[in-house]
Design an enzyme around this catalytic site. Structure first.
Site, PDB file in Angstrom:
ATOM      1  N   LEU A  83      -8.438  48.692   0.685  1.00 26.47           N
ATOM      2  CA  LEU A  83      -8.047  47.354   1.370  1.00 26.47           C
ATOM      3  C   LEU A  83      -6.570  47.060   0.687  1.00 26.47           C
ATOM      4  O   LEU A  83      -6.079  46.121   1.195  1.00 26.47           O
ATOM      5  CB  LEU A  83      -9.064  46.413   1.097  1.00 26.47           C
TER       6      LEU A  83
ATOM      7  N   GLY B 170     -18.671  39.879   1.884  1.00 23.73           N
ATOM      8  CA  GLY B 170     -19.264  38.926   0.789  1.00 23.73           C
ATOM      9  C   GLY B 170     -18.426  38.565  -0.397  1.00 23.73           C
ATOM     10  O   GLY B 170     -19.055  38.393  -1.536  1.00 23.73           O
ATOM     11  N   TYR B 171     -17.134  38.441  -0.097  1.00 22.04           N
ATOM     12  CA  TYR B 171     -16.205  38.110  -1.226  1.00 22.04           C
ATOM     13  C   TYR B 171     -16.177  36.833  -1.612  1.00 22.04           C
ATOM     14  O   TYR B 171     -16.477  35.751  -0.796  1.00 22.04           O
ATOM     15  CB  TYR B 171     -14.492  38.721  -0.854  1.00 22.04           C
ATOM     16  N   ARG B 172     -15.372  36.291  -2.723  1.00 17.63           N
ATOM     17  CA  ARG B 172     -15.335  35.018  -3.089  1.00 17.63           C
ATOM     18  C   ARG B 172     -14.354  34.465  -1.937  1.00 17.63           C
ATOM     19  O   ARG B 172     -13.802  35.114  -1.358  1.00 17.63           O
ATOM     20  CB  ARG B 172     -14.852  34.854  -4.550  1.00 17.63           C
TER      21      ARG B 172
ATOM     22  N   ARG C 104      -6.327  36.674   1.317  1.00 17.67           N
ATOM     23  CA  ARG C 104      -5.187  37.591   0.583  1.00 17.67           C
ATOM     24  C   ARG C 104      -4.929  38.617   1.117  1.00 17.67           C
ATOM     25  O   ARG C 104      -4.135  39.258   0.806  1.00 17.67           O
ATOM     26  CB  ARG C 104      -5.465  37.153  -0.742  1.00 17.67           C
TER      27      ARG C 104
ATOM     28  N   HIS D 153     -25.361  34.191  -9.469  1.00 18.26           N
ATOM     29  CA  HIS D 153     -26.604  34.926  -8.817  1.00 18.26           C
ATOM     30  C   HIS D 153     -27.653  34.265  -8.347  1.00 18.26           C
ATOM     31  O   HIS D 153     -27.579  32.996  -8.447  1.00 18.26           O
ATOM     32  CB  HIS D 153     -26.936  36.005 -10.131  1.00 18.26           C
TER      33      HIS D 153
ATOM     34  N   TYR E  25     -28.391  30.093  -7.619  1.00 21.05           N
ATOM     35  CA  TYR E  25     -28.631  29.275  -6.459  1.00 21.05           C
ATOM     36  C   TYR E  25     -29.745  28.424  -6.162  1.00 21.05           C
ATOM     37  O   TYR E  25     -29.764  27.637  -5.464  1.00 21.05           O
ATOM     38  CB  TYR E  25     -28.223  30.524  -5.248  1.00 21.05           C
TER      39      TYR E  25
ATOM     40  N   ASP F 124     -31.327  35.779  -2.526  1.00 20.26           N
ATOM     41  CA  ASP F 124     -30.539  36.867  -2.208  1.00 20.26           C
ATOM     42  C   ASP F 124     -30.999  37.089  -0.690  1.00 20.26           C
ATOM     43  O   ASP F 124     -29.977  37.452   0.391  1.00 20.26           O
ATOM     44  CB  ASP F 124     -30.697  38.092  -2.957  1.00 20.26           C
TER      45      ASP F 124
END
Length: 355
Positions: free
Chosen positions: A65, A87-89, A95, A130, A134, A160
């Site tokens: 990437l 599922g990235y921050r 970016r 994690h 949550y 999850d």
């Protein structure tokens, strides 16, 4: 049969946990899910990465990437896709040059699925976390556990997978349905803290109506009641009871020999529950799990033995329904739910390279 989602194409940016689970749900039922992995990931993990049940039924492609050519390739793939899952921050995809504004311009009908713990906004959005964190913030974790004890988390099923991956899979399909009608895609902001909260909807109903004490292990469905709990047997195994309704409770009393005991006739008197739990617990511990199965199986008591992972696949009910299957030597759950008109194909554990 290719499954109910034949013709759906999803790009999955490789991750762990809820994103792969959502994509497993889609792939299980016939969607073509292209899993985008970093170069060399498969080699570093060897067979283990490809034997991950959550990664089954995939087509796989390796792309760096950080390489502009890879970004160009992804944008071309997006033009032919119905949805993506990442599922990235928050901010990472932007970016990389793969944010919603860019990809929705390339494909206006795209459903852009975003899987995070805290969501795309809010003061905690950029922070790590994690499942346990949550479900803690959602209020759900507070409700799990025995009276007077610490909160007990149910592995990582609620955050999850239930509140994360399952909610995202629903969001993807709802978004696709909307796009098919309107011609417009959209972003799906799936946050595990939100999902864990919505899974507790019934608990919030009871709490709002004043029928749920904000104290774990003291309520009807959290282990407070003697007729809705797990009990240890004489051989160190466990059974589960869920005899809520009067007719089911009457059967429980009959099969345990307590039908004429006046104290047990006060089923819904919560002040009696702690003592009744002790009494019925002592009674259950006088027989083995198999002996209780012989007494309670085949009745409407609302009873089941607590089975281990090793035991569950061979239980007669699971075996009759084919709830589990074995693929490449690995026992795993079959796809769910079941579509009688377009049944899901047999799972394939290893992903295959994209042509």
């Amino acid at each position: 049969m290719a499954g109910a989602l034949e013709g759906l194409t999803v790009l999955e940016f490789a991750g762990i946990g809820p994103g792969p689970f959502a994509c497993m749900m889609l792939a299980d039922h016939g969607a073509k899910v292209i899993r985008i992995e970093r170069p060399g990931v498969t080699g570093r993990h060897g067979d283990a990465g490809q034997r991950d049940i959550l990664n089954r039924n995939r087509v796989r492609i390796e792309l760096d990437l950080k390489d502009p050519a890879a970004i160009t390739r992804i944008r071309e793939l997006v033009k032919q896709a119905d949805a993506i899952v990442e599922g990235y921050r928050p901010g990472v995809m932007e970016r990389l040059g793969l944010g919603p504004d860019v990809l929705l311009a390339d494909n206006p009908k795209l459903v852009y699925g975003r899987m995070t713990g805290w969501g795309q906004d809010g003061p905690m959005a950029p922070l790590a976390g994690h499942d346990i964190n949550y479900i803690a913030l959602s209020g759900a974790l507070h409700t799990y556990g025995q009276a007077g004890g610490k909160p007990q988390f149910p592995v990582n099923a609620v955050g999850d997978f239930g509140g994360g991956g399952m909610v995202l899979a629903f969001g993807i399909m709802a978004g696709v349905f909307s796009a098919q009608r309107t011609g417009k895609g959209q972003v799906i902001d799936a946050a595990m803290v939100d999902g864990a909260a919505i899974l507790s909807g019934m608990t919030w109903t009871f709490y709002g109506n004043g029928t749920w004490k904000d104290e774990r292990g003291t309520n009807l469905l959290d282990g407070g009641a003697h007729f809705y709990d797990t009990y240890e047997t004489s051989d160190g195994k466990w059974i589960s009871l869920g005899s809520i309704e009067p007719q089911f409770y009457a059967l429980l009393m009959e099969k345990t020999g307590l039908a004429e005991d006046p104290q047990f006739k006060r089923q819904m008197d919560a002040s009696q529950w702690p003592e009744l739990k002790e009494r019925i617990g002592a009674l259950i511990k006088t027989k083995t799990r198999d002996e209780w199965c012989a007494i309670m199986d085949g009745t409407d008591i609302c009873f089941a033995p607590v089975l281990s992972l090793a035991e569950a696949p061979s239980h007669p009910h699971n075996a009759a329904r084919g709830t589990f299957t074995t693929v490449d030597g690995m026992v795993q759950p079959r796809p769910a739910p079941r579509f009688l008109g377009t049944p899901a194909p047999e799972p394939k554990l290893a992903s295959v390279p994209l042509d």
